[in-house]
Write a protein that holds these residues in place. Sequence first.
Motif, PDB file in Angstrom:
ATOM      1  N   ASP A   2      12.111 -16.438  30.234  1.00  0.00           N
ATOM      2  CA  ASP A   2      11.808 -15.641  31.570  1.00  0.00           C
ATOM      3  C   ASP A   2      12.993 -15.329  32.260  1.00  0.00           C
ATOM      4  N   ARG A   3      13.102 -14.419  33.158  1.00  0.00           N
ATOM      5  CA  ARG A   3      14.287 -14.105  33.860  1.00  0.00           C
ATOM      6  C   ARG A   3      14.896 -15.135  34.744  1.00  0.00           C
ATOM      7  N   ARG A   4      14.081 -16.323  35.203  1.00  0.00           N
ATOM      8  CA  ARG A   4      14.742 -17.246  36.033  1.00  0.00           C
ATOM      9  C   ARG A   4      15.247 -18.155  35.045  1.00  0.00           C
ATOM     10  N   LEU A  15      29.726 -20.675  44.633  1.00  0.00           N
ATOM     11  CA  LEU A  15      30.133 -19.481  44.438  1.00  0.00           C
ATOM     12  C   LEU A  15      30.163 -18.632  45.761  1.00  0.00           C
ATOM     13  N   ASP A  16      31.384 -18.271  46.038  1.00  0.00           N
ATOM     14  CA  ASP A  16      31.807 -17.520  47.335  1.00  0.00           C
ATOM     15  C   ASP A  16      31.123 -15.975  47.217  1.00  0.00           C
ATOM     16  N   TYR A  17      29.834 -15.918  47.420  1.00  0.00           N
ATOM     17  CA  TYR A  17      29.155 -14.929  47.164  1.00  0.00           C
ATOM     18  C   TYR A  17      29.011 -13.956  48.407  1.00  0.00           C
ATOM     19  N   ARG A  18      29.530 -12.613  48.459  1.00  0.00           N
ATOM     20  CA  ARG A  18      29.420 -11.469  49.434  1.00  0.00           C
ATOM     21  C   ARG A  18      28.987 -10.162  49.310  1.00  0.00           C
ATOM     22  N   PRO A  19      27.828 -10.191  49.211  1.00  0.00           N
ATOM     23  CA  PRO A  19      26.923  -8.810  49.051  1.00  0.00           C
ATOM     24  C   PRO A  19      26.986  -7.842  50.359  1.00  0.00           C
ATOM     25  N   LEU A  20      27.159  -6.630  50.281  1.00  0.00           N
ATOM     26  CA  LEU A  20      27.104  -5.751  51.296  1.00  0.00           C
ATOM     27  C   LEU A  20      25.734  -5.880  51.841  1.00  0.00           C
ATOM     28  N   ALA A  21      25.700  -5.797  53.136  1.00  0.00           N
ATOM     29  CA  ALA A  21      24.280  -5.485  53.934  1.00  0.00           C
ATOM     30  C   ALA A  21      23.749  -4.121  53.805  1.00  0.00           C
ATOM     31  N   ARG A  22      22.623  -4.139  53.229  1.00  0.00           N
ATOM     32  CA  ARG A  22      21.742  -2.942  52.735  1.00  0.00           C
ATOM     33  C   ARG A  22      20.213  -3.236  53.287  1.00  0.00           C
ATOM     34  N   ASP A  23      19.797  -1.766  53.649  1.00  0.00           N
ATOM     35  CA  ASP A  23      18.333  -1.869  53.963  1.00  0.00           C
ATOM     36  C   ASP A  23      17.892  -2.343  52.620  1.00  0.00           C
ATOM     37  N   GLU A  24      16.563  -2.901  53.143  1.00  0.00           N
ATOM     38  CA  GLU A  24      15.571  -3.311  51.826  1.00  0.00           C
ATOM     39  C   GLU A  24      15.407  -2.276  50.793  1.00  0.00           C
ATOM     40  N   GLY A  25      15.279  -1.325  51.488  1.00  0.00           N
ATOM     41  CA  GLY A  25      14.705   0.097  50.432  1.00  0.00           C
ATOM     42  C   GLY A  25      16.016   0.925  49.839  1.00  0.00           C
ATOM     43  N   GLU A  35      22.607 -14.195  39.203  1.00  0.00           N
ATOM     44  CA  GLU A  35      22.687 -13.076  38.042  1.00  0.00           C
ATOM     45  C   GLU A  35      24.045 -13.002  37.774  1.00  0.00           C
ATOM     46  N   ILE A  36      24.942 -12.907  38.671  1.00  0.00           N
ATOM     47  CA  ILE A  36      26.220 -12.689  38.467  1.00  0.00           C
ATOM     48  C   ILE A  36      26.739 -13.904  37.775  1.00  0.00           C
ATOM     49  N   ARG A  37      26.567 -15.132  37.986  1.00  0.00           N
ATOM     50  CA  ARG A  37      26.833 -16.342  37.259  1.00  0.00           C
ATOM     51  C   ARG A  37      26.379 -15.950  35.568  1.00  0.00           C
ATOM     52  N   ALA A  38      25.209 -15.313  35.409  1.00  0.00           N
ATOM     53  CA  ALA A  38      24.669 -15.330  34.036  1.00  0.00           C
ATOM     54  C   ALA A  38      25.433 -14.253  33.303  1.00  0.00           C
ATOM     55  N   VAL A  39      25.653 -13.255  33.766  1.00  0.00           N
ATOM     56  CA  VAL A  39      26.499 -12.101  33.327  1.00  0.00           C
ATOM     57  C   VAL A  39      27.808 -12.618  33.068  1.00  0.00           C
ATOM     58  N   ILE A  40      28.621 -13.199  33.947  1.00  0.00           N
ATOM     59  CA  ILE A  40      29.861 -13.711  33.699  1.00  0.00           C
ATOM     60  C   ILE A  40      29.909 -14.752  32.257  1.00  0.00           C
ATOM     61  N   ARG A  41      28.896 -15.678  32.431  1.00  0.00           N
ATOM     62  CA  ARG A  41      28.703 -16.320  31.324  1.00  0.00           C
ATOM     63  C   ARG A  41      28.382 -15.854  29.895  1.00  0.00           C
ATOM     64  N   VAL A 123      19.970 -10.182  30.047  1.00  0.00           N
ATOM     65  CA  VAL A 123      20.559 -10.884  30.921  1.00  0.00           C
ATOM     66  C   VAL A 123      19.728 -10.611  32.420  1.00  0.00           C
ATOM     67  N   ILE A 124      20.062  -9.285  32.711  1.00  0.00           N
ATOM     68  CA  ILE A 124      19.717  -8.945  34.087  1.00  0.00           C
ATOM     69  C   ILE A 124      18.814  -7.626  34.138  1.00  0.00           C
ATOM     70  N   GLY A 125      18.348  -7.030  32.908  1.00  0.00           N
ATOM     71  CA  GLY A 125      17.282  -6.134  32.948  1.00  0.00           C
ATOM     72  C   GLY A 125      18.138  -4.982  33.398  1.00  0.00           C
ATOM     73  N   ARG A 126      19.474  -4.687  33.476  1.00  0.00           N
ATOM     74  CA  ARG A 126      20.329  -3.409  34.001  1.00  0.00           C
ATOM     75  C   ARG A 126      21.260  -3.398  32.980  1.00  0.00           C
ATOM     76  N   ASP A 127      21.781  -2.150  32.562  1.00  0.00           N
ATOM     77  CA  ASP A 127      23.220  -2.054  32.039  1.00  0.00           C
ATOM     78  C   ASP A 127      24.333  -2.327  33.091  1.00  0.00           C
ATOM     79  N   TYR A 128      25.060  -3.172  32.381  1.00  0.00           N
ATOM     80  CA  TYR A 128      26.535  -3.340  33.200  1.00  0.00           C
ATOM     81  C   TYR A 128      27.590  -3.275  32.278  1.00  0.00           C
ATOM     82  N   MET A 129      28.714  -3.298  32.870  1.00  0.00           N
ATOM     83  CA  MET A 129      30.162  -3.284  32.415  1.00  0.00           C
ATOM     84  C   MET A 129      31.054  -4.159  33.034  1.00  0.00           C
ATOM     85  N   LEU A 130      31.968  -4.965  32.413  1.00  0.00           N
ATOM     86  CA  LEU A 130      32.895  -5.602  32.976  1.00  0.00           C
ATOM     87  C   LEU A 130      34.234  -4.912  32.892  1.00  0.00           C
TER      88      LEU A 130
END
Length: 342
Positions: A2-4, A15-25, A35-41, A123-130
Amino acid sequence: MDRRARTTPACSMPLDYRPLARDEGAFQQPLTADEIRAVIRRVFGAGCQVMSAVELGTGMYNSTYRVEIVGTEAVVLRVAPAPERQFRSERELMRNEHASIPWLSVIAPLMPRVIAADWSHEVIGRDYMLQSLLEGVPAPERLSAYPRETWGGYFRQLGEITAAVHRVRGPHFGPVAGPGHARWSQAVLASLEDIAADIEGVGLDPADLRKVAAIAADHRAVLDEVTQPRLLTGDLWTVNVMLSQTAPVPTISGVLDFDRTWFGDPAADWTIRMATAKDDERRAFWDGYGVPNRVSAGAVLRSRIYEARHLGALRLERFRLGHRDAVARSYEEMAAVLSALA
């Protein structure tokens, strides 16, 4: 699995994690710190130590982070929207950009290096690139610090970069990753239909864009005067440019975000549209690019169809960003194009 379980961190460093403040929608949805740790790992190995992840606010489609990892240089993590959030006309843009890289070798020294790309969704259910981190400062932040009389040099450089891309010949018309078309008219009509379907899908009226598509269909022969597919940047302009932090005049040090590349008529490129939008310092763009042939009746008709396509895409973007007044203006702008096409 499972995803967890897939996103459980392997290391204990805070982890110094700094997301931008966004509306829920909001359209752009952040990753969690796990999830970021999982991608980098996934890319660098289970023993990695992620120090920080700072979300960057320069883009309006993908979610982008500057990630610092112990023992290596900082990297940029770009994450596509979840598949169910993507418009039909913007399907798998990150994959299109990845497919474009071999065709963009002419400007490779200016582009970030792809470290890894993952379309598996394991890993996260979305495409990603590093990608590697480009040196410099985003042009929207840096350009205004220079005297206005030096801006012409910046636009001349942008013209040179665009010309280099437009000289690349492609194997088909349409998005680099496909679907490909044998004729330019087929690619244009397919794009107009996709955008119109998306406009209708969000509850807006697509009638004006469908009228443009009908006119374009009636003038297939004029569109098909374009017989050689050329590589188009998709949306290269100031927002996708990095400037040197130390140069005495505006000097382009990097370009990025080529997810909307396609093969077609250079006059249809967003960059050309923006270069002609105002009569100011951007006139110097043509010193670097060369003066295009836009005087024939066919070229004029095609340019109006291209403008309608741009306006349709802008309508969707404005809707996605919640700019309702700008969405309303797009109908007035489209009416002017339709009047010129009549």
